[in-house]
Design a protein around this motif. Structure first.
Motif, PDB file in Angstrom:
ATOM      1  N   SER A 139      46.338  49.887 -41.851  1.00 27.80           N
ATOM      2  CA  SER A 139      45.334  49.052 -41.184  1.00 27.80           C
ATOM      3  C   SER A 139      44.594  48.194 -42.198  1.00 27.80           C
ATOM      4  O   SER A 139      44.394  46.992 -41.992  1.00 27.80           O
ATOM      5  N   HIS A 140      44.201  48.803 -43.302  1.00 24.38           N
ATOM      6  CA  HIS A 140      43.487  48.065 -44.340  1.00 24.38           C
ATOM      7  C   HIS A 140      44.383  46.991 -44.950  1.00 24.38           C
ATOM      8  O   HIS A 140      43.962  45.846 -45.130  1.00 24.38           O
ATOM      9  N   PRO A 169      45.524  40.289 -45.420  1.00 27.66           N
ATOM     10  CA  PRO A 169      46.181  38.991 -45.237  1.00 27.66           C
ATOM     11  C   PRO A 169      45.816  38.321 -43.909  1.00 27.66           C
ATOM     12  O   PRO A 169      45.715  37.092 -43.849  1.00 27.66           O
ATOM     13  N   LEU A 170      45.593  39.108 -42.872  1.00 22.29           N
ATOM     14  CA  LEU A 170      45.196  38.506 -41.593  1.00 22.29           C
ATOM     15  C   LEU A 170      43.860  37.774 -41.720  1.00 22.29           C
ATOM     16  O   LEU A 170      43.704  36.655 -41.218  1.00 22.29           O
ATOM     17  N   THR A 171      42.910  38.397 -42.387  1.00 23.18           N
ATOM     18  CA  THR A 171      41.600  37.766 -42.588  1.00 23.18           C
ATOM     19  C   THR A 171      41.751  36.478 -43.383  1.00 23.18           C
ATOM     20  O   THR A 171      41.169  35.444 -43.028  1.00 23.18           O
ATOM     21  N   SER A 219      41.777  30.642 -43.691  1.00 27.18           N
ATOM     22  CA  SER A 219      42.478  29.432 -44.149  1.00 27.18           C
ATOM     23  C   SER A 219      42.767  28.491 -42.987  1.00 27.18           C
ATOM     24  O   SER A 219      42.571  27.274 -43.098  1.00 27.18           O
ATOM     25  N   SER A 220      43.238  29.041 -41.874  1.00 27.87           N
ATOM     26  CA  SER A 220      43.555  28.174 -40.733  1.00 27.87           C
ATOM     27  C   SER A 220      42.295  27.545 -40.143  1.00 27.87           C
ATOM     28  O   SER A 220      42.310  26.383 -39.724  1.00 27.87           O
ATOM     29  N   SER A 230      50.991  34.717 -45.151  1.00 28.83           N
ATOM     30  CA  SER A 230      51.958  34.953 -44.077  1.00 28.83           C
ATOM     31  C   SER A 230      53.150  35.741 -44.605  1.00 28.83           C
ATOM     32  O   SER A 230      53.626  36.683 -43.953  1.00 28.83           O
ATOM     33  N   LYS A 231      53.629  35.372 -45.774  1.00 28.44           N
ATOM     34  CA  LYS A 231      54.751  36.095 -46.403  1.00 28.44           C
ATOM     35  C   LYS A 231      54.344  37.526 -46.735  1.00 28.44           C
ATOM     36  O   LYS A 231      55.125  38.459 -46.561  1.00 28.44           O
TER      37      LYS A 231
END
Length: 167
Positions: free
Chosen positions: A51-52, A57-59, A64-65, A90-91
């Protein structure tokens, strides 16, 4: 019930006869469940870690988006920086998800192995070469001093991956 380093499950069962009003008493069953308790603890730790690892990377991707949506064509340098970060994260996220899927395949015994004779020295050199640039960015170095005579039957992709993870 915990006793020293062991975990036990205690069950009390009433023992009765088929004849009315005939009671044989109770049976206590004490089962050592230390191993399953430890497995559950390790799974909980793994889920917490996953989860961590997924959140980071999601954050970064979300931030960024969101920033990209506010930039204008004149902000090309910043736009490229955030687009690069979005691609990199994303990678990274895909790699984490792939690892989770691989774990699932290993757990269920459905992983495909492609063993073949391989030079362990060559696999080690390849792993060192892959990670050398990242090490240099941290002012570290990776040196590989190994003879050429070690040959083993392994899945080369998985062995390279394992060596990279260890490094």
């Amino acid at each position: 019930i915990k006793h020293e380093s062991r975990v036990y499950d205690l069950s009390v069962v009433q023992v009765q006869s088929n004849r009315p009003a005939q009671d044989y008493g109770k049976v206590l069953v004490l089962a050592d469940v230390t191993q399953s308790h430890e497995v559950n603890r390790l799974k909980d730790e793994l889920l917490s870690s996953i989860s961590h690892e997924l959140r980071t990377p999601l954050t970064n991707m979300i931030c960024s988006s969101e920033i990209l949506t506010t930039l204008t064509p004149s902000d090309e340098a910043e736009w490229r920086e955030f687009a690069d970060m979005l691609a990199k994260e994303s990678k990274r996220l895909k790699s984490l998800v792939d690892d989770i899927m691989e774990y699932g395949l290993l757990e269920t015994g459905r992983v495909e192995w492609n063993p073949e004779p391989q030079s362990l020295a060559e696999l080690a050199r390849t792993a060192a070469a892959v990670l050398r640039p990242a090490a240099q960015l941290k002012s570290q170095s990776i040196e590989c001093a190994i003879g050429d005579d070690a040959i083993a039957t392994v899945d080369p992709r998985r062995m390279r991956e394992a060596l990279c993870r260890m490094l």
